[in-house]
Every structure is written in structure tokens, then in C-alpha cells.
Write a protein that holds these residues in place. Structure first.
Motif, short mmCIF file in Angstrom:
data_model
loop_
_atom_site.label_atom_id
_atom_site.label_comp_id
_atom_site.label_asym_id
_atom_site.label_seq_id
_atom_site.Cartn_x
_atom_site.Cartn_y
_atom_site.Cartn_z
N PRO A 62 3.29 2.27 -60.37
CA PRO A 62 2.01 1.66 -60.82
C PRO A 62 1.17 1.15 -59.63
O PRO A 62 -0.23 1.01 -59.74
N LEU A 63 1.91 0.60 -58.59
CA LEU A 63 0.98 0.29 -57.51
C LEU A 63 0.64 1.41 -56.72
O LEU A 63 -0.68 1.34 -56.20
N ASN A 64 1.32 2.60 -56.55
CA ASN A 64 0.97 3.79 -55.72
C ASN A 64 -0.27 4.30 -56.16
O ASN A 64 -1.09 4.86 -55.51
N ALA A 65 -0.31 4.15 -57.60
CA ALA A 65 -1.39 5.05 -58.09
C ALA A 65 -2.83 4.36 -58.27
O ALA A 65 -3.85 4.90 -58.73
N THR A 66 -2.83 3.28 -58.01
CA THR A 66 -4.14 2.46 -57.94
C THR A 66 -4.97 2.88 -56.98
O THR A 66 -4.72 3.47 -55.96
N TRP A 67 -6.28 2.42 -56.93
CA TRP A 67 -7.18 2.89 -56.28
C TRP A 67 -6.95 2.32 -54.64
O TRP A 67 -7.50 2.79 -53.69
N LEU B 11 -16.94 -2.88 -63.98
CA LEU B 11 -17.08 -1.74 -62.69
C LEU B 11 -15.88 -1.46 -61.96
O LEU B 11 -15.37 -0.39 -61.61
N PHE B 12 -15.21 -2.50 -61.52
CA PHE B 12 -13.92 -2.32 -60.77
C PHE B 12 -12.88 -1.79 -61.59
O PHE B 12 -12.12 -0.82 -61.20
N LEU B 13 -12.62 -2.07 -63.03
CA LEU B 13 -11.61 -1.29 -63.77
C LEU B 13 -12.05 0.04 -63.84
O LEU B 13 -11.25 0.90 -63.94
N ILE B 14 -13.44 0.59 -64.10
CA ILE B 14 -13.74 1.78 -64.18
C ILE B 14 -13.55 2.73 -63.03
O ILE B 14 -12.82 3.71 -63.11
N ILE B 19 -9.99 6.47 -60.05
CA ILE B 19 -9.34 6.73 -58.68
C ILE B 19 -7.96 7.15 -59.18
O ILE B 19 -7.34 8.19 -58.63
N LYS B 20 -7.51 6.36 -60.00
CA LYS B 20 -6.14 6.54 -60.46
C LYS B 20 -5.85 8.01 -61.23
O LYS B 20 -5.01 8.72 -60.83
N GLY B 21 -6.97 8.29 -61.90
CA GLY B 21 -6.91 9.80 -62.62
C GLY B 21 -7.01 10.87 -61.54
O GLY B 21 -6.39 11.78 -61.58
N LYS B 55 -1.27 16.18 -65.52
CA LYS B 55 -2.58 16.49 -65.93
C LYS B 55 -2.97 15.40 -67.02
O LYS B 55 -3.98 14.91 -67.11
N ARG B 56 -2.02 15.38 -68.17
CA ARG B 56 -2.21 14.46 -69.39
C ARG B 56 -2.80 12.95 -68.67
O ARG B 56 -3.54 12.39 -69.50
N TRP B 57 -1.97 12.62 -67.80
CA TRP B 57 -2.10 11.08 -67.35
C TRP B 57 -3.46 11.18 -66.68
O TRP B 57 -3.94 10.09 -66.89
N ALA B 58 -4.01 12.10 -65.76
CA ALA B 58 -5.02 12.08 -65.27
C ALA B 58 -6.20 12.12 -66.37
O ALA B 58 -7.14 11.28 -66.32
N TYR B 59 -6.04 12.87 -67.49
CA TYR B 59 -7.23 12.91 -68.60
C TYR B 59 -7.39 11.61 -69.00
O TYR B 59 -8.48 11.05 -69.46
#
Lengths: 296, 79
Positions: A62-67, B11-14, B19-21, B55-59
């Protein structure tokens, strides 16, 4: 009191920045350890053998993948946490600028690493091996068996599986088959909850939980202390037959215990300054954003 | 500041979701590269399946980020 979203956002940014910077400061303040210091010092240590490709892996998802990309808990860091303050050493990747947190690194030349790792295996109170299919690690595993060091070897049940259970099972079974067919050691069936395992005196595979690793290390240290200094010297001497050349090594500069007082002070100062820096940047960013939103 | 604060939080959440995607997409590429190098069929199959999951998680995260952008319509702006 009503929580202001602006304050929450700022706090999140601050927290993320601080954690990353503290981590960076801790990584950049790590001191390497000299091979000669370890060989000459009568101090029990644990040797961590892994593939360089595994460095930095194992971060909690969960932490790794955050921005903010916080890398708090790599496999290596987790291992050093389980050893709880005991001296853990590993060979560092040649040319790395920012070693990962966890084990103290020593840097060896390509031409001599095999001989020196062999000597370190003889000298170590415990050896922890993270399975991988790289040639270097295969050699290390074979050497552990040939030199009769399997009784002090602990297998670290982690693989480059991207956190996927099926892939972990596959890699575990591959490793277990390899151990059985080529090296004659039979391993227990896969259990995702297993963290570490070792082969006892009868060659039986035993698993241990993460919180028992330190106790097992202490048990091995007792045995290590029973060995006379002469025996230890002979152990190292036997490995030197492989061609260990410690003559060219300069006198060690680093205390094998770890960091010096100046380093600790420098680490603390850089942590404080990095915190102030993040706070200042966040404050400026906040003021700029507030000005921007006033325009609406 | 309340309304504008919410904008900042969204904005922070977006940004986080986006980035997570992207990270999941990067991971997918890494896994596929490993799958190409895999010698055994079973390993290859497992890696390809994992890449699909990533890929699914990214989308999904890109969708969350998009929903975040649309949610701006629901936030009342302060005069």
C-alpha cells in the motif's frame, strides 16, 4: 474543532515528505564495513546472502505504490528488524551510491568476491540465504553445502514474486526441487506463512517464525563462542586456500560495531534539516496555492 | 478556506490515484519483461496473469482519478 481539508492535505504532504527524507538521510548516512575488520574482529555476525537484483524489493504494497513512493520496509530491513540490533552484514552492489537500509554493506572486487565470501561464510555465526536463481547465489549455496556450513544457514522465505502468492509458491517449489534433486536436502511443502527455515543436525527441514530468528541466532552464537580462536583462525585459513588476499586491504577505518559518534550526529542533523526543508517547501507551496485559489 | 481546502484535498487524491495507476503500469511492464526471460511455461503463464492483474489495477486507479476530476462539479466554490 472542525478539521480543515487544507490542513489535512498539508499534513499528508508533510508526513510523506518527512518519511521519505528521513529514509534518504538514514540511507545516505550508512557506513560501509571493511572486510578485514570483520575477519579480524572476534565478534559474531550474521551474513546475508542474496542476489543484487533483490535489493530494494519487498516493500509493503500500500505504501510502495503511492505517489510518494515510501520504501520503508524492504525484505532486508525486515530481516534486520527480526535480528533486532545484531550485526548483519552483506556484500554491497558495486558502485551503488545509496545502499538500502538493513545490513551493513562491504564492497568487494569482482575478481575476489568468491574467495572473500567463502572466508566470511566460515567466520559468520549465522548465514541467511535469500533464494534466487542467479549464478552467484547458486555458487554460494553449493559452497555452503560443500563447506559443511548448512548447520548455521537459515533460508529466508522471500522471492521476487511481486507479492503474488501463486508466484511465491511456484518459486518455492522450484527452489525445493532444486535442493532435493541436486543437493539432497528435502524441504517441507509450501506454507505462505513461513518466514525462515533451517536444516537441523539430522538434515530435517525446520521452519521458524520471524520473532524466533534472534533467539536462533543467539543459540548459534553460543556455539560460535565455544569454538576456540584457533579453530576460527583455521576456518578462515581454510577459506584462504581459495585465494583470499587480505594483504592488499588497508587497515579498517570502520568500527564493526557500526556508526561513530560523528556519523550519528551528522545523521541526526541531516534529518532535522531535511525536516525543516520539507516544512519550508510545503509552506511556500501552500501559500502559493492559497493565492491561486483566491483568484476563483 | 473550507471549499478551497476540499479542492486541494481532492487534487491530492487525484494525483495520488494517477501516480499509483502509473506505478501499476510500470510494474506490469517489468513483469512482462520478466515473463519474456522466463524459461519455463508455468512461470511465464503465472507472470503474464500477474501482469494482467496489474493492468486491471492500473485502469481502476485511472478511473478513480477521472472520477475525482468529475467530482469537482459537486464541490461548492467559495465566493
Amino acid at each position: 474543532m472542525r478539521a480543515d481539508p487544507m490542513v489535512i492535505t498539508l499534513l499528508l504532504l508533510l508526513l510523506a515528505g518527512l518519511i521519505n527524507l528521513i529514509n534518504w538521510a538514514r540511507r545516505s548516512n550508512q557506513r560501509s564495513i571493511k572486510y578485514k575488520a570483520l575477519i579480524n574482529e572476534q565478534k559474531p555476525f550474521c551474513l546475508y546472502l542474496r542476489s543484487f537484483a533483490d535489493d530494494g524489493t519487498g516493500t509493503i504494497a500500500p505504501l510502495n505504490a503511492t505517489w510518494v513512493d515510501i520504501k520503508l520496509d524492504t525484505f532486508e530491513k525486515r530481516l534486520s528488524n527480526h535480528l533486532f540490533g545484531k550485526l548483519l552484514v552483506a556484500v554491497g552492489r558495486p558502485g551503488e551510491n545509496l545502499p538500502n537500509l538493513g545490513a551493513k554493506k562491504m564492497y568487494l572486487e569482482d575478481s575476489e568476491w568468491k574467495q572473500k565470501v567463502a572466508a566470511l561464510i566460515s567466520k559468520a555465526a549465522m548465514v541467511i540465504l535469500k533464494p534466487s536463481n542467479t549464478l552467484g547465489l547458486q555458487w554460494e549455496l553449493k559452497h555452503l553445502i560443500e563447506s559443511g556450513s548448512m548447520d548455521k544457514t537459515v533460508l529466508f522465505h522471500t522471492f521476487n514474486d511481486f507479492g503474488d502468492r501463486k508466484l511465491k509458491e511456484y518459486y518455492y517449489n522450484e527452489f525445493a526441487n532444486n535442493m532435493k534433486n541436486e543437493l539432497g536436502f528435502e524441504m517441507e511443502p509450501f506454507n505462505p506463512r513461513d518466514s525462515y527455515s533451517y536444516f537441523d543436525e539430522d538434515g530435517l527441514h525446520q521452519t521458524i517464525g520471524p520473532f524466533k530468528l534472534r533467539k536462533y541466532f543467539e543459540k548459534l552464537v553460543e556455539r560460535w563462542e565455544m569454538e576456540s580462536p584457533l579453530e576460527k583462525a583455521m576456518n578462515v585459513g581454510a577459506s584462504e586456500e581459495f585465494g583470499v588476499g587480505i594483504k592488499e586491504e588497508q587497515a579498517f577505518e570502520t568500527d564493526p560495531e557500526g556508526e561513530t559518534t560523528e556519523n550519528k550526529l551528522f545523521g541526526a542533523l541531516s534529518t532535522i534539516f531535511s525536516g525543516i526543508f520539507v516544512f519550508a517547501v510545503s509552506y511556500v507551496a501552500m501559500v502559493m496555492l492559497m493565492d491561486l485559489f483566491k483568484l476563483f | 478556506m473550507g471549499g478551497n481546502g476540499y479542492i486541494l484535498l481532492v487534487l491530492f487524491l487525484i494525483f495520488s490515484a494517477f501516480i499509483k495507476g502509473s506505478r501499476f503500469l510500470e510494474r506490469k511492464k517489468l513483469i512482462l519483461k520478466r515473463a519474456e526471460l522466463a524459461e519455463k511455461e508455468l512461470e511465464k503463464e503465472l507472470l503474464v496473469n500477474l501482469a494482467k492483474k496489474n493492468k486491471r489495477w492500473a485502469y481502476l486507479y485511472f478511473l478513480i482519478s477521472l472520477l475525482g476530476i468529475f467530482s469537482f462539479a459537486l464541490i461548492p466554490l467559495e465566493p
